[in-house]
Scaffold this motif. Structure first.
Motif, PDB file in Angstrom:
ATOM      1  N   PHE A  78      57.083  71.493   4.249  1.00 33.60           N
ATOM      2  CA  PHE A  78      56.808  70.126   3.596  1.00 33.60           C
ATOM      3  C   PHE A  78      57.870  69.536   2.861  1.00 33.60           C
ATOM      4  O   PHE A  78      58.181  68.049   2.783  1.00 33.60           O
ATOM      5  N   ALA A  79      58.335  70.230   2.138  1.00 29.25           N
ATOM      6  CA  ALA A  79      59.432  70.067   1.120  1.00 29.25           C
ATOM      7  C   ALA A  79      60.956  69.211   1.679  1.00 29.25           C
ATOM      8  O   ALA A  79      60.986  68.192   1.405  1.00 29.25           O
ATOM      9  N   GLY A  80      61.060  70.022   2.646  1.00 29.59           N
ATOM     10  CA  GLY A  80      62.382  69.310   3.646  1.00 29.59           C
ATOM     11  C   GLY A  80      61.783  68.161   4.446  1.00 29.59           C
ATOM     12  O   GLY A  80      62.608  67.025   4.464  1.00 29.59           O
ATOM     13  N   MET A  81      60.673  68.159   4.851  1.00 27.47           N
ATOM     14  CA  MET A  81      60.165  66.957   5.696  1.00 27.47           C
ATOM     15  C   MET A  81      60.119  65.647   4.784  1.00 27.47           C
ATOM     16  O   MET A  81      60.220  64.682   5.107  1.00 27.47           O
ATOM     17  N   ILE A  82      59.719  65.895   3.521  1.00 27.24           N
ATOM     18  CA  ILE A  82      59.721  64.614   2.716  1.00 27.24           C
ATOM     19  C   ILE A  82      60.810  63.866   2.502  1.00 27.24           C
ATOM     20  O   ILE A  82      61.153  62.836   2.464  1.00 27.24           O
ATOM     21  N   VAL A  83      61.988  64.911   2.319  1.00 29.26           N
ATOM     22  CA  VAL A  83      63.367  64.421   2.031  1.00 29.26           C
ATOM     23  C   VAL A  83      63.890  63.526   3.614  1.00 29.26           C
ATOM     24  O   VAL A  83      64.328  62.420   3.580  1.00 29.26           O
ATOM     25  N   HIS A  84      63.483  64.464   4.605  1.00 28.63           N
ATOM     26  CA  HIS A  84      64.008  63.780   5.815  1.00 28.63           C
ATOM     27  C   HIS A  84      63.221  62.591   6.303  1.00 28.63           C
ATOM     28  O   HIS A  84      63.891  61.575   6.845  1.00 28.63           O
ATOM     29  N   GLY A  85      62.130  62.485   6.009  1.00 21.91           N
ATOM     30  CA  GLY A  85      61.146  61.557   6.363  1.00 21.91           C
ATOM     31  C   GLY A  85      61.600  60.104   5.530  1.00 21.91           C
ATOM     32  O   GLY A  85      61.561  59.143   6.240  1.00 21.91           O
ATOM     33  N   PHE A  86      62.031  60.322   4.425  1.00 24.61           N
ATOM     34  CA  PHE A  86      62.712  58.980   3.796  1.00 24.61           C
ATOM     35  C   PHE A  86      63.907  58.358   4.580  1.00 24.61           C
ATOM     36  O   PHE A  86      63.993  57.406   4.804  1.00 24.61           O
ATOM     37  N   LEU A  87      64.807  59.234   4.956  1.00 25.15           N
ATOM     38  CA  LEU A  87      66.145  58.871   5.364  1.00 25.15           C
ATOM     39  C   LEU A  87      65.902  58.637   6.742  1.00 25.15           C
ATOM     40  O   LEU A  87      66.603  57.417   7.509  1.00 25.15           O
ATOM     41  N   ALA A  88      65.205  59.316   7.709  1.00 19.79           N
ATOM     42  CA  ALA A  88      64.490  58.780   9.098  1.00 19.79           C
ATOM     43  C   ALA A  88      64.037  57.371   8.989  1.00 19.79           C
ATOM     44  O   ALA A  88      64.485  56.819   9.911  1.00 19.79           O
ATOM     45  N   GLU A  89      63.176  57.287   7.983  1.00 18.55           N
ATOM     46  CA  GLU A  89      62.492  55.912   8.240  1.00 18.55           C
ATOM     47  C   GLU A  89      63.683  54.656   8.067  1.00 18.55           C
ATOM     48  O   GLU A  89      63.371  53.702   8.739  1.00 18.55           O
ATOM     49  N   CYS A  90      64.662  54.946   6.993  1.00 18.70           N
ATOM     50  CA  CYS A  90      65.656  54.032   6.851  1.00 18.70           C
ATOM     51  C   CYS A  90      66.529  53.845   7.987  1.00 18.70           C
ATOM     52  O   CYS A  90      66.945  52.723   8.541  1.00 18.70           O
ATOM     53  N   ILE A  91      66.919  54.979   8.619  1.00 18.87           N
ATOM     54  CA  ILE A  91      67.828  54.689   9.693  1.00 18.87           C
ATOM     55  C   ILE A  91      67.061  54.148  11.002  1.00 18.87           C
ATOM     56  O   ILE A  91      67.803  53.449  11.646  1.00 18.87           O
ATOM     57  N   ASN A  92      65.774  54.556  11.170  1.00 21.25           N
ATOM     58  CA  ASN A  92      65.192  54.071  12.358  1.00 21.25           C
ATOM     59  C   ASN A  92      64.910  52.619  12.254  1.00 21.25           C
ATOM     60  O   ASN A  92      64.847  51.796  13.372  1.00 21.25           O
ATOM     61  N   MET A 189      66.105  62.988  14.790  1.00 22.22           N
ATOM     62  CA  MET A 189      65.619  64.078  15.210  1.00 22.22           C
ATOM     63  C   MET A 189      66.848  65.348  15.082  1.00 22.22           C
ATOM     64  O   MET A 189      66.166  66.601  14.668  1.00 22.22           O
ATOM     65  N   ALA A 190      67.779  65.026  15.204  1.00 22.65           N
ATOM     66  CA  ALA A 190      68.935  65.955  15.354  1.00 22.65           C
ATOM     67  C   ALA A 190      69.278  66.258  13.518  1.00 22.65           C
ATOM     68  O   ALA A 190      69.457  67.739  13.103  1.00 22.65           O
ATOM     69  N   LEU A 191      69.127  65.037  12.719  1.00 20.54           N
ATOM     70  CA  LEU A 191      69.399  65.616  11.341  1.00 20.54           C
ATOM     71  C   LEU A 191      68.150  66.429  10.815  1.00 20.54           C
ATOM     72  O   LEU A 191      68.457  67.047   9.987  1.00 20.54           O
TER      73      LEU A 191
END
Length: 268
Positions: A78-92, A189-191
């Motif tokens: 979950f700690a990793g998903m929190i960081v990924h979720g932020f950048l993924a939302e911006c990129i998408n 998803m690749a990130l």
């Protein structure tokens, strides 16, 4: 001085407008939903359950902290998903910032370069909500809390700057190349899978480790876990270097956006 602060000058000048757009973005996403803003808490929890069930037995054994009883795989993930979720939302969402708001383009006085800011603030709001879920789950599952989590904003700051730079690039490119929005989903998803979100970097074979190290998420995820889980200080030197590189990307992204915005109206 104005040129020096060019990526931030527009948002400083239009603070009220930026905050209002961010508020509208957050509330608009959940308008009409039965649970409203509660979905910002429910969604990450459900996603976490899916990932934990799918990868827990395979990836979980690669974390030495799990064997030592320091944390559950769900919490580490979950700690990793929190960081990924932020950048993924911006990129998408970035490629659709201009295309999805053609009425703003036609208004000569509207500061188009502030559009990535409300999106980033909205992503930060969801990141904060995810953080609340993380703290509650960790106290419930691990019976632990690391005070160093207060340093998380400093850890994430370079990623925020990088996200802004990337958003300016993608917002402009999305006007001229509509297919970009089809690629960003695969990219995010690749990130996720090519970062340390799923597994520790040490468990990756040496021949492939460089791919994970080049991923802009890997370093931030590792540092986020240091302060969120392990109670350690982050790598300040590494964060400073990351921030410098992210700042260069932000300036280049804003410069590119400014140079191409004249053609937005013609294409739309």
């Amino acid at each position: 001085m104005k040129k020096l602060l060019s990526p931030a000058s527009a948002v400083l000048e239009h603070r009220s407008l930026t905050l209002e757009l961010a508020k509208r973005d957050v509330l608009g996403r959940y308008r009409g939903a039965s649970f409203g803003l509660l979905w910002s808490l429910i969604s990450p929890f459900l996603l976490l359950c899916v990932y934990t069930f799918s990868f827990g037995t395979v990836m979980g054994g690669r974390w030495p902290q799990i064997g030592a009883g320091q944390a559950h795989y769900s919490i580490i993930l979950f700690a990793g998903m929190i960081v990924h979720g932020f950048l993924a939302e911006c990129i998408n969402r970035a490629p659709l910032l201009i295309v999805g708001n053609p009425n703003f383009v036609k208004r000569v006085i509207f500061p188009l370069d502030i559009l990535p800011w409300p999106m980033v603030l909205s992503a930060l709001f969801h990141m904060f909500m995810n953080l609340i879920v993380f703290i509650v789950l960790r106290m419930f599952m691990d019976h632990a809390f690391s005070w160093t989590i207060v340093l998380l904003p400093l850890v994430v700051c370079p990623l925020i700057v990088l996200a802004l730079g990337i958003s300016w690039f993608l917002a402009s490119a999305g006007v001229f190349m509509r297919d970009i929005s089809q690629v960003t989903g695969v990219l995010t998803m690749a990130l996720l899978f090519l970062s340390s979100a799923m597994m520790p970097l040490k468990s990756v074979p040496d021949s492939y480790r460089w791919i994970f190290q080049l991923n802009p998420l890997t370093f931030i995820i590792d540092q986020a876990r240091e302060v969120m889980l392990w109670g350690q200080m982050p790598d300040w030197k590494g964060l400073a270097i990351y921030l410098m590189v992210a700042t260069v990307v932000a300036y280049l992204g804003h410069a590119w956006f400014t140079a191409t915005r004249k053609g937005f109206a013609d294409v739309l």
